[in-house]
Scaffold this motif. Structure first.
Motif, PDB file in Angstrom:
ATOM      1  N   LEU A 343       0.850  -1.194   0.000  1.00  0.00           N
ATOM      2  CA  LEU A 343       0.000   0.000   0.000  1.00  0.00           C
ATOM      3  C   LEU A 343       0.882   1.239   0.000  1.00  0.00           C
ATOM      4  N   ARG A 344       0.653   2.115  -0.960  1.00  0.00           N
ATOM      5  CA  ARG A 344       1.345   3.398  -1.013  1.00  0.00           C
ATOM      6  C   ARG A 344       0.470   4.459  -0.350  1.00  0.00           C
ATOM      7  N   VAL A 345       1.051   5.243   0.551  1.00  0.00           N
ATOM      8  CA  VAL A 345       0.304   6.261   1.282  1.00  0.00           C
ATOM      9  C   VAL A 345       0.895   7.633   0.988  1.00  0.00           C
ATOM     10  N   GLY A 346       0.035   8.582   0.658  1.00  0.00           N
ATOM     11  CA  GLY A 346       0.434   9.968   0.501  1.00  0.00           C
ATOM     12  C   GLY A 346      -0.397  10.851   1.407  1.00  0.00           C
ATOM     13  N   VAL A 347       0.168  11.990   1.809  1.00  0.00           N
ATOM     14  CA  VAL A 347      -0.532  12.908   2.719  1.00  0.00           C
ATOM     15  C   VAL A 347      -0.426  14.333   2.194  1.00  0.00           C
ATOM     16  N   VAL A 348      -1.567  15.034   2.199  1.00  0.00           N
ATOM     17  CA  VAL A 348      -1.636  16.439   1.813  1.00  0.00           C
ATOM     18  C   VAL A 348      -2.079  17.250   3.022  1.00  0.00           C
ATOM     19  N   LEU A 349      -1.339  18.331   3.308  1.00  0.00           N
ATOM     20  CA  LEU A 349      -1.652  19.187   4.457  1.00  0.00           C
ATOM     21  C   LEU A 349      -2.186  20.539   3.992  1.00  0.00           C
ATOM     22  N   PHE A 350      -3.197  21.046   4.690  1.00  0.00           N
ATOM     23  CA  PHE A 350      -3.671  22.407   4.471  1.00  0.00           C
ATOM     24  C   PHE A 350      -4.063  22.990   5.820  1.00  0.00           C
ATOM     25  N   SER A 351      -4.306  24.287   5.856  1.00  0.00           N
ATOM     26  CA  SER A 351      -4.837  24.921   7.070  1.00  0.00           C
ATOM     27  C   SER A 351      -5.932  25.887   6.662  1.00  0.00           C
ATOM     28  N   GLU A 352      -6.825  26.163   7.579  1.00  0.00           N
ATOM     29  CA  GLU A 352      -7.933  27.074   7.288  1.00  0.00           C
ATOM     30  C   GLU A 352      -7.431  28.470   6.973  1.00  0.00           C
ATOM     31  N   LYS A 353      -6.347  28.891   7.618  1.00  0.00           N
ATOM     32  CA  LYS A 353      -5.847  30.256   7.441  1.00  0.00           C
ATOM     33  C   LYS A 353      -4.914  30.378   6.242  1.00  0.00           C
ATOM     34  N   MET A 354      -4.011  29.397   6.062  1.00  0.00           N
ATOM     35  CA  MET A 354      -2.967  29.493   5.043  1.00  0.00           C
ATOM     36  C   MET A 354      -3.275  28.719   3.771  1.00  0.00           C
ATOM     37  N   GLY A 355      -4.329  27.898   3.797  1.00  0.00           N
ATOM     38  CA  GLY A 355      -4.632  27.081   2.624  1.00  0.00           C
ATOM     39  C   GLY A 355      -3.655  25.933   2.461  1.00  0.00           C
ATOM     40  N   TYR A 356      -3.276  25.629   1.221  1.00  0.00           N
ATOM     41  CA  TYR A 356      -2.369  24.507   0.935  1.00  0.00           C
ATOM     42  C   TYR A 356      -1.008  24.744   1.577  1.00  0.00           C
ATOM     43  N   LEU A 357      -0.480  23.694   2.245  1.00  0.00           N
ATOM     44  CA  LEU A 357       0.805  23.791   2.922  1.00  0.00           C
ATOM     45  C   LEU A 357       1.877  22.899   2.310  1.00  0.00           C
ATOM     46  N   GLY A 358       1.460  21.743   1.807  1.00  0.00           N
ATOM     47  CA  GLY A 358       2.456  20.850   1.227  1.00  0.00           C
ATOM     48  C   GLY A 358       1.953  19.421   1.180  1.00  0.00           C
ATOM     49  N   MET A 359       2.756  18.561   0.519  1.00  0.00           N
ATOM     50  CA  MET A 359       2.391  17.146   0.423  1.00  0.00           C
ATOM     51  C   MET A 359       3.643  16.283   0.450  1.00  0.00           C
ATOM     52  N   THR A 360       3.467  15.043   0.841  1.00  0.00           N
ATOM     53  CA  THR A 360       4.585  14.105   0.857  1.00  0.00           C
ATOM     54  C   THR A 360       4.967  13.731  -0.569  1.00  0.00           C
ATOM     55  N   LYS A 361       6.145  13.099  -0.717  1.00  0.00           N
ATOM     56  CA  LYS A 361       6.606  12.672  -2.042  1.00  0.00           C
ATOM     57  C   LYS A 361       5.619  11.666  -2.646  1.00  0.00           C
ATOM     58  N   GLY A 362       5.078  10.791  -1.794  1.00  0.00           N
ATOM     59  CA  GLY A 362       4.096   9.821  -2.278  1.00  0.00           C
ATOM     60  C   GLY A 362       2.856  10.493  -2.814  1.00  0.00           C
ATOM     61  N   ALA A 363       2.412  11.552  -2.155  1.00  0.00           N
ATOM     62  CA  ALA A 363       1.236  12.288  -2.629  1.00  0.00           C
ATOM     63  C   ALA A 363       1.532  12.978  -3.953  1.00  0.00           C
ATOM     64  N   GLU A 364       2.762  13.494  -4.114  1.00  0.00           N
ATOM     65  CA  GLU A 364       3.148  14.133  -5.379  1.00  0.00           C
ATOM     66  C   GLU A 364       3.022  13.130  -6.532  1.00  0.00           C
ATOM     67  N   ARG A 365       3.495  11.909  -6.308  1.00  0.00           N
ATOM     68  CA  ARG A 365       3.412  10.878  -7.355  1.00  0.00           C
ATOM     69  C   ARG A 365       1.957  10.573  -7.678  1.00  0.00           C
ATOM     70  N   MET A 366       1.104  10.483  -6.654  1.00  0.00           N
ATOM     71  CA  MET A 366      -0.316  10.197  -6.892  1.00  0.00           C
ATOM     72  C   MET A 366      -0.983  11.312  -7.692  1.00  0.00           C
ATOM     73  N   CYS A 367      -0.633  12.566  -7.385  1.00  0.00           N
ATOM     74  CA  CYS A 367      -1.238  13.681  -8.110  1.00  0.00           C
ATOM     75  C   CYS A 367      -0.765  13.721  -9.561  1.00  0.00           C
ATOM     76  N   ARG A 368       0.487  13.322  -9.810  1.00  0.00           N
ATOM     77  CA  ARG A 368       0.972  13.261 -11.193  1.00  0.00           C
ATOM     78  C   ARG A 368       0.255  12.164 -11.974  1.00  0.00           C
TER      79      ARG A 368
END
Length: 368
Positions: A343-368
């Protein structure tokens, strides 16, 4: 019966499955003995004996029916106060159990019943069967009996449950494994997540997005760069969701959520509820220090109430990107360890104030 949760004494209740079985037993007594009792005794699968009041008894034309009012105790259950009815009548042989008004029907594979069947789960079905068998044996009846479970108002109540997402249409499910409702039961929540994931897996899907709540779900729908995968709400149970995704042989799991919850994954905290563990400021403080932040900044971070406040301090110090990169690396390591192989796991972080904050390398691959 009571349990203690978060220093509070909470009263237990009984499940819709218990209500259905008790109503079926009382109605069967009316069918065979000519009188429906005012209350009915039943033993739950947990071995707890209950004596439940019977409501709305009716007998006519070879049929008998009555209801049991659902009592969820101190659990905030939407079915609390709903009357679960059973109607019984003789048939040539066997015990047939079906659902009527207010009871949902399964429309998708992957659940406990096949599509087209009433949403009466395995344990409640067994409870109903045992309850009416007990009465049939008492009168030496060798024929069969049909039991129809129904719940007026159930269709409207079901709109407030996960049933529509699970492919259960037209009403509530008759549920329960122990027969007892334990207030704020974590097992019940995890069981719901598992059921939803099984429905998705049964469609042949191998990719899944998990969010922690409604805000995360809205965020995913607004972000065009995220993959258009099936979505499940996992609440605080991130670790259990990873376990289930692995067990159900998903290939990719993308977890999207507010940093106020998911920052805890960097420390291996896989249940993000505050009652389990916090550590948010300590985690951000550690990565601030590793990114060059001084003792004064770390102390200020530890005094923050929200993660947004802590991130703003990092931003003012010019180290926010380094802090987030460190946290994301740790999250990737901890989630990969929990997922093990397959199982490959990716994580995307955001905040209510700042919006998008970043994602793990695994999440980058999934989005591509």
């Amino acid at each position: 019966m009571y349990v203690w949760k978060n220093q509070k004494k909470l009263r237990c209740g009984y499940t819709t499955g218990t209500c259905a079985a008790a109503a079926a037993k009382a109605a069967a007594m009316g069918l065979f003995f000519g009188m429906i009792p005012e209350s009915i005794g039943i033993v739950t699968p947990a071995g707890i004996s209950l004596q439940l009041p019977v409501v709305d008894p009716k007998m006519a034309d070879g049929e008998a029916s009555c209801g049991i009012v659902k009592d969820s105790g101190d659990d905030p259950d939407v079915t609390d106060g709903l009357t679960i009815y059973a109607l019984v009548k003789r048939i040539p042989k066997g015990i047939e159990i079906d659902g009527g008004e207010g009871i949902g029907r399964v429309s998708a594979p992957g659940l406990w019943q096949e599509p087209g069947m009433a949403a009466i789960n395995r344990v409640p079905r067994l409870m109903i069967q045992n309850a009416v068998s007990e009465v049939m044996e008492e009168v030496d009846y060798e024929g069969g009996i049909k039991v129809l479970i129904y719940a007026p108002g159930g269709e409207e109540i079901a709109k407030k449950t996960f049933n529509p997402r699970l492919g259960i249409q037209g009403g509530i499910s008759i549920l329960g494994t122990s027969g007892i409702v334990e207030p704020m039961s974590e097992k019940a929540l995890v069981d719901t997540i598992e059921a939803e994931m099984k429905v998705i897996a049964a469609k042949g899907k191998k990719q899944l997005i998990a969010v922690l709540g409604n805000y995360g779900e809205r965020y995913v729908k607004e972000q065009k760069e995220l993959p258009d995968w099936e979505l499940v709400v996992c609440s605080n149970f991130v670790g259990e969701t990873i376990d289930l995704a692995s067990l159900l042989e998903f290939e990719d799991l993308l977890i999207v959520g507010n940093i106020g919850k998911l920052v805890k994954l960097a420390a291996g905290i896989m249940n993000t509820h505050s009652k389990v563990a916090d550590g948010r400021m300590e985690i951000i403080g550690v990565y601030a220090a590793l990114s060059g932040g001084g003792a004064v900044l770390v102390q200020e971070i530890l005094s923050c109430i929200t993660t947004d406040q802590a991130l703003c301090l990092c931003e003012k110090s010019g180290i926010l990107n380094q802090v987030l990169e460190g946290i994301l690396r740790a999250i990737e390591e901890k989630t990969a360890y929990r997922a093990k192989d397959g199982l490959r796991v990716g994580v995307v972080l955001f905040s209510e104030k700042m919006g998008y904050l970043g994602m793990t390398k695994g999440a980058e691959r999934m989005c591509r």
